[in-house]
Design an enzyme around this catalytic site. Structure first.
Site, PDB file in Angstrom:
ATOM      1  CD  GLU A  25     -47.880  66.072 -22.999  1.00  0.00           C
ATOM      2  OE1 GLU A  25     -46.949  65.767 -23.757  1.00  0.00           O
ATOM      3  OE2 GLU A  25     -48.295  67.230 -22.855  1.00  0.00           O
ATOM      4  CB  CYS A  75     -52.873  70.157 -29.585  1.00  0.00           C
ATOM      5  SG  CYS A  75     -52.173  68.968 -28.412  1.00  0.00           S
ATOM      6  CG  HIS A  78     -50.975  77.248 -14.482  1.00  0.00           C
ATOM      7  ND1 HIS A  78     -51.989  76.317 -14.482  1.00  0.00           N
ATOM      8  CD2 HIS A  78     -50.800  77.625 -15.785  1.00  0.00           C
ATOM      9  CE1 HIS A  78     -52.421  76.135 -15.726  1.00  0.00           C
ATOM     10  NE2 HIS A  78     -51.717  76.915 -16.530  1.00  0.00           N
ATOM     11  N   GLY A 117     -48.861  64.629 -42.421  1.00  0.00           N
ATOM     12  CA  GLY A 117     -47.992  65.514 -41.648  1.00  0.00           C
ATOM     13  C   GLY A 117     -46.730  64.787 -41.231  1.00  0.00           C
ATOM     14  CD  GLN A 141     -46.080  70.871 -26.970  1.00  0.00           C
ATOM     15  OE1 GLN A 141     -46.616  70.705 -25.873  1.00  0.00           O
ATOM     16  NE2 GLN A 141     -46.655  70.496 -28.100  1.00  0.00           N
ATOM     17  CD  GLN A 148     -45.620  66.678 -28.565  1.00  0.00           C
ATOM     18  OE1 GLN A 148     -46.547  65.901 -28.356  1.00  0.00           O
ATOM     19  NE2 GLN A 148     -45.430  67.234 -29.742  1.00  0.00           N
TER      20      GLN A 148
END
Length: 426
Positions: A112, A48, A97, A187, A118, A114
Site C-alpha cells: 500500500e 493505524c 526496517h 469522517g 505517513q 499511503q
C-alpha cells in the site's frame, strides 16, 4: 552509531493496544517535545498499523529504557504489558526496517502506498520541530527515496489493496450487489476520502458523508455526487444505511452500542448492517458487535479478509526487497565514509596541534621570533612532513575496505570522531 527503533505494529500487538499507543497528528508536536527530554534526536511514526519511535543518541547507555519510559509515561500502558509487544532494532537493522516500512513491505496490506506519505509526514514534523539532524535526517531521506524507488521500479502497489479497497472487497462479499446499497462514511479526512472514492468506484450510488466539520463533509459529498449530514444526525444516518465505514481518528468512540441500537429500531428492514471501523483509535465501540443484525469488523479483521494475488505479489516483494537492500547498502557506504572521514580529519587536527607545539618549543630553545624566517621554514617543513606521513593512512581509510581497518585506526590514532559515532549491529 546508535540508531534505534522501538515500536509495535499489527504483527506484534492487537488493535486495542495499538490505539492506546497511537499518537494523533494534533498530538505529535507535544509528544515529540516530551520525547526530547529523554533523547536528543527522534521521530515518531504513528499509523493505524504501528507506533514506532526512531532515535539517535551517540550515548547509547540506557537508550532502550529511556525510550520505553517515554512510551509508558505518554500512553499509560504498564511496562510489563508494553514489553510483551514491542520490538527493538539497532543500527543497520533499524535502517533496513524503516526502508521496508516506507516501501510498504511491513504494512498489513503489503504494497500500500499511503504509508510513504505517513513516513514523510512523521519526518516533516520531527524536522520542523528541530528534533532531527544527521544521521537521523539522512536515514529518513534515504527511506523516502527507497519507498519511491519501490513504487517506481516494481508493480507491488498494483497487486495489493489499500485498506479502503479491502473494505469495499469485504462489502462485496456480504452483499449481492453494491449499486443499490446505502453507504455511510463517517469522517472526511484523508482516510475518509479514500474510502468514499473506493465506494464510488465500486458502483455505490448512495453515499452519505458525515463529519464533525460540516464543510468538509459537504465538500466530499459534492465531489462524489452524494449527500452530507450534520454530525449530530449520526443516529438517523445509521438507521438509513446498509454499510457504514468509519475513519475519524477521534480519541474516543464516535459510535456506541446505544446509538446503533436506536438506529436499528428505526430501520424499515431487518437485513444486517455491515460496519467497518478502519480507525486507530477505534471509532466504533466493540460492544456493537454483540447487537443482532450488526456485523462489525475492525482494522485487524479487515486485514485478515483482504485478498491478493499471492503468486504475483511474491515476485514483486522479491524485487522490492532487492531495491531496499541496495538502498541500505548505499546508506551504510555513506555512514562508513562519514565515520572514516571524520577520523581522518581528527587525525590531521591532532597531528597539526602537535606540530604547532613542537615548533613553538623549538623556537623558544633557539630564542627565535615567531614571525622570523626560521619560524616560516620550520612551519613549511613540518607541515609537508605531516601531510606525507598521514597520506597513506588517510588513503587506506577512504578505501573500500575501510570498515575492516576503522577499529584498528581508531585505537592507533586516538579518540573517536567528534560526534562520538560507533558502528556495528546490536
Amino acid at each position: 552509531m546508535s540508531l534505534l527503533v522501538l515500536g509495535l505494529d499489527h504483527r506484534t500487538a492487537p488493535v486495542d493496544l495499538r490505539e492506546r499507543l497511537s499518537v494523533e497528528r494534533e498530538q505529535l508536536a507535544d509528544a515529540l517535545s516530551q520525547l526530547s527530554e529523554y533523547v536528543p534526536q527522534s521521530a515518531i511514526l504513528s499509523t493505524c498499523n504501528r507506533t514506532e519511535v526512531y532515535v539517535y543518541d551517540p550515548d547509547d547507555i540506557g537508550l532502550v529504557g529511556r525510550v520505553g519510559d517515554f512510551l509508558i509515561g505518554y500512553s499509560g500502558v504498564p511496562g510489563p504489558e508494553l514489553e510483551r509487544h514491542v520490538y527493538q532494532l539497532w543500527e543497520t537493522d533499524c535502517v533496513a526496517h524503516l526502508f521496508r516500512v516506507a516501501g510498504g513491505l511491513e504494512s498489513m496490506i503489503v504494497g500500500e502506498r499511503q504509508i510513504l506519505g505517513q513516513v514523510r509526514a512523521a519526518f516533516s514534523a520531527a524536522s520542523h520541530g528541530g528534533y532531527t539532524k544527521s544521521p537521523l535526517t539522512r536515514v529518513f531521506h534515504s527511506a523516502l527515496r527507497a519507498g519511491r524507488r519501490v513504487h517506481r521500479e516494481t508493480s507491488i502497489g498494483q497487486h495489493s489493496r489499500s485498506v479502503s479497497r479491502a473494505a469495499v472487497q469485504l462489502a462485496r462479499g456480504m452483499f449481492d450487489r453494491l449499486d443499490d446499497r446505502r453507504a455511510l462514511v463517517i469522517g472526511a479526512g484523508d482516510a475518509g476520502r479514500m474510502v468514499a472514492r473506493a465506494l464510488a468506484d465500486a458502483g455505490v450510488r448512495q453515499i452519505t458523508v458525515t463529519n464533525r466539520t460540516q464543510w468538509r463533509a459537504e465538500e466530499l459529498a459534492r465531489d462524489l455526487g452524494g449527500a452530507a449530514k450534520p454530525f449530530e444526525d449520526l443516529p438517523k444516518a445509521l438507521a438509513e444505511s446498509d454499510l457504514v465505514i468509519s475513519s475519524t481518528g477521534s480519541p474516543g468512540y464516535v459510535v456506541d452500542a446505544q446509538m446503533v441500537s436506536d438506529g436499528l429500531a428505526q430501520r424499515a428492514c431487518s437485513e444486517p448492517i455491515l460496519m467497518i471501523d478502519i480507525a486507530v483509535p477505534r471509532d466504533i465501540d466493540p460492544g456493537v458487535a454483540d447487537l443482532d443484525s450488526v456485523r462489525l469488523f475492525d482494522i485487524d479483521q479487515l486485514g485478515q479478509v483482504a485478498e491478493v494475488d499471492l503468486d504475483v505479489l511474491d515476485g514483486e516483494i522479491r524485487r522490492a526487497t532487492d531495491v531496499i537492500d541496495s538502498e541500505v547498502s548505499r546508506f551504510v557506504e555513506w555512514w562508513n565514509s562519514s565515520d572514516t572521514m571524520e577520523l581522518a580529519v581528527s587525525m590531521r587536527r591532532r597531528a597539526d596541534a602537535i606540530r604547532q607545539q613542537e615548533i613553538a618549543r623549538t623556537l623558544k630553545l633557539l630564542r627565535a621570533d615567531a614571525d622570523s624566517e626560521l619560524a616560516a621554514r620550520l612551519d613549511a617543513m613540518t607541515n609537508a612532513l605531516v601531510k606525507k606521513l598521514l597520506h597513506q593512512p588517510t588513503a587506506e581509510l577512504r578505501s573500500a575496505d575501510s570498515a575492516t581497518i576503522f577499529p584498528a585506526a581508531l585505537r592507533m590514532f586516538g579518540d573517536a570522531p567528534p560526534n562520538g559515532k560507533r558502528r556495528g549491529r546490536r
